[in-house]
Design an enzyme around this catalytic site. Structure first.
Site, PDB file in Angstrom:
ATOM      1  N   SER A   1       0.813  -1.206   0.000  1.00  0.00           N
ATOM      2  CA  SER A   1       0.000   0.000   0.000  1.00  0.00           C
ATOM      3  C   SER A   1       0.854   1.267   0.000  1.00  0.00           C
ATOM      4  O   SER A   1       1.521   1.560  -0.982  1.00  0.00           O
ATOM      5  CB  SER A   1      -0.959  -0.045   1.181  1.00  0.00           C
TER       6      SER A   1
ATOM      7  N   LYS B   1      -1.012  -3.941  -3.146  1.00  0.00           N
ATOM      8  CA  LYS B   1      -2.301  -3.372  -2.734  1.00  0.00           C
ATOM      9  C   LYS B   1      -2.408  -1.971  -3.311  1.00  0.00           C
ATOM     10  O   LYS B   1      -1.753  -1.041  -2.862  1.00  0.00           O
ATOM     11  CB  LYS B   1      -2.446  -3.316  -1.218  1.00  0.00           C
TER      12      LYS B   1
ATOM     13  N   GLN C   1      -9.293   2.929   0.746  1.00  0.00           N
ATOM     14  CA  GLN C   1     -10.578   2.747   1.399  1.00  0.00           C
ATOM     15  C   GLN C   1     -11.032   4.027   2.108  1.00  0.00           C
ATOM     16  O   GLN C   1     -10.201   4.812   2.559  1.00  0.00           O
ATOM     17  CB  GLN C   1     -10.519   1.603   2.428  1.00  0.00           C
TER      18      GLN C   1
END
Length: 492
Positions: free
Chosen positions: A322, A347, A351
């Site tokens: 991420s 990733k 979100q």
């Protein structure tokens, strides 16, 4: 079900679906599972406007939800036991999110949300590992530095099968996490499935308080050049400011190059990595792109006039996820800085959480982050520009023996033992899994040095001490070939 009650239930579902409009308590921008607190004002307004639009759409098409209401009615009126309305409603929300088959879109009730929020405070208690749900399996993304998980040798992509003998199959991520976490000093036994290992592993850990210190700085003198090293273990609320302080200290010392180490870093706050990138990527080049649900892409720029005068490299491995991947990919594409190590986790989604007004929250994948050139790394990872593995013993697994491993046997576990012995400076003679006389002599020498019963056989105690010794050596970074390659690259 009478008409009035039917519409009351339907209204209840609509209210749940749109709870954020009337009871908005705040949105959080996520990258890797931790909340942010800035750079989201316009995103907040956009989401609220869209939710208001959705209210009109749902009210116009309430008939499409009649099947849900029918199911509610059938269960309430026909199930053998009494069922609470809230149980069915929360189950419906869970089911909708699970149908997305997205491990990062989840529903958290009030109790789960309270526990989740502990992760953004100063510390929490547990084993210290970032986990995700991957293909229905509770999976380690990365252990946290100096945590029980790291000390016990848990690795990225380890799958947790059971906790204290109780299977986690069928549990959602946060239910599983609640079983794994616990008070400082308490013990937990995890059954682990590790890719490439035939048998499951049982690993016992003692839970501890997990401090969320995220920035560690050091220097190395190489070939007459001073190289700064900053390790980032995650991206939390204070990471960017701590990074800038450490970077300023290193620059005052006159560093000739910088290594940014995000190996095993599972990600964190998107604004945190953005603020770090603003120290490096000049204003004429985007450091990141964000793609919204409609496919619209927004590029992000800094106010920096010019890049650093010294070169920078980034270290990554399979536990870098991420925000870590954003950092590495951005520095590479924007400034052509090398990435050294192994392909990262992959990733590439962001979100947001939406408060449901009663303490519960929906965390839903809402954006994709893209590299400065518009590339997605989701489920692919960031590939290093310079691939460099660690020594073989870094990839060994715990050896769990029911019967002692002994002379003239051949086994994958013996191969593991031989690689461990070699990594610890003993000479097993071979690493192909055949237990020959030289391997036996190496086992005897290890047992003698560790004050164990000298038998030349690998029993349960010898295997345990062998594993502990390997973990201690790994944590000492004594043979960090990836860091050495980074230092060599900066001093060429």
């Amino acid at each position: 079900m009478n008409i009035r009650k039917r519409y009351l239930v339907l209204f209840l579902f609509v209210a749940i679906a749109l709870g954020a409009v009337g009871t908005y308590a705040g949105l959080y921008f996520f990258a890797g599972g931790t909340s942010s607190n800035e750079n989201i004002a316009s995103s907040d307004r956009n989401l609220l406007a869209e939710l208001a639009d959705q209210q009109e759409t749902i009210e116009e098409n309430m008939g499409e939800m009649s099947k849900v209401v029918d199911a509610f009615s059938i269960i309430k009126e026909n199930y053998v036991k009494e069922v609470e309305d809230n149980q069915l409603i929360e189950g419906a929300i869970q089911g909708m999110l699970q149908s997305l088959e997205d491990p990062y879109s989840v529903y958290m009730d009030q109790e789960t949300m309270d526990q989740f929020n502990e992760q953004i405070e100063s510390s929490f208690e547990g084993i210290g590992a970032e986990v995700s749900m991957t293909e229905g399996n509770v999976t380690i993304v990365a252990p946290i530095k100096d945590s029980p998980a790291e000390k016990a040798g848990l690795k990225p992509n380890d799958q947790i099968l059971s906790v204290d003998g109780e299977s986690v199959e069928g549990l959602d991520l946060y239910e599983a996490v609640n079983k794994i976490r616990g008070e400082k000093g308490s013990q937990v036994m995890l059954e682990i499935r590790r890719p490439g290992v035939d048998d499951s592993l049982e690993i016992e850990l003692t839970r501890d308080a997990i401090p969320l210190e995220t920035v560690y700085a050091d220097t190395r003198e190489e070939d007459g050049k001073l190289i700064g090293i900053i390790e980032l273990t995650s991206f939390s609320e204070d990471t960017a400011s701590d990074f800038e302080k450490e970077l300023a200290n290193l620059e005052e010392k006159g560093i000739d190059g910088l290594v940014i180490d995000v190996r095993g870093n599972p990600g964190g706050l998107l604004p945190s990595v953005q603020d770090i990138l603003k120290n490096f990527v000049p204003k004429d080049t985007p450091y990141l792109q964000i793609e919204d649900p409609s496919g619209k892409k927004e590029r992000y720029f800094s106010d920096l006039e010019s890049p650093k005068e010294y070169p920078v490299v980034t270290l990554v491995n399979e536990g870098s996820a991420s925000a870590s991947e954003i950092l590495a990919a951005s520095l590479n594409e924007s400034l052509d800085y090398d990435i050294i190590g192994e392909t990262s986790f992959g990733k590439g989604t962001v979100q947001q959480t939406v408060s449901m007004g009663d303490g519960s929250t929906i965390k839903i994948t809402r954006f994709r982050w893209l590299t400065p050139e518009g590339n997605s790394i989701h489920e692919v990872g960031v590939e290093p520009t310079i691939e460099q593995k660690m020594p073989d013993y870094y990839y060994t697994n715990p050896v769990q023996v029911e019967e002692p491993l002994t002379y003239n046997q051949s086994d994958d576990k013996i191969e593991n033992v031989q690689i461990m012995l070699e990594g610890l400076g003993y000479e097993p003679g071979r690493t192909d899994g055949y237990f020959n006389e030289t391997t036996q002599a190496a086992v005897e020498a290890f047992q003698q040095d560790q004050e164990l019963n000298v038998t030349g056989e690998v029993d349960e105690k010898t295997a345990e001490v062998l594993q502990t010794s390997i973990i201690e050596k790994i944590r000492s970074s004594e043979d960090d070939q990836q860091l050495e390659k980074a230092l060599d690259t900066l001093t060429q």
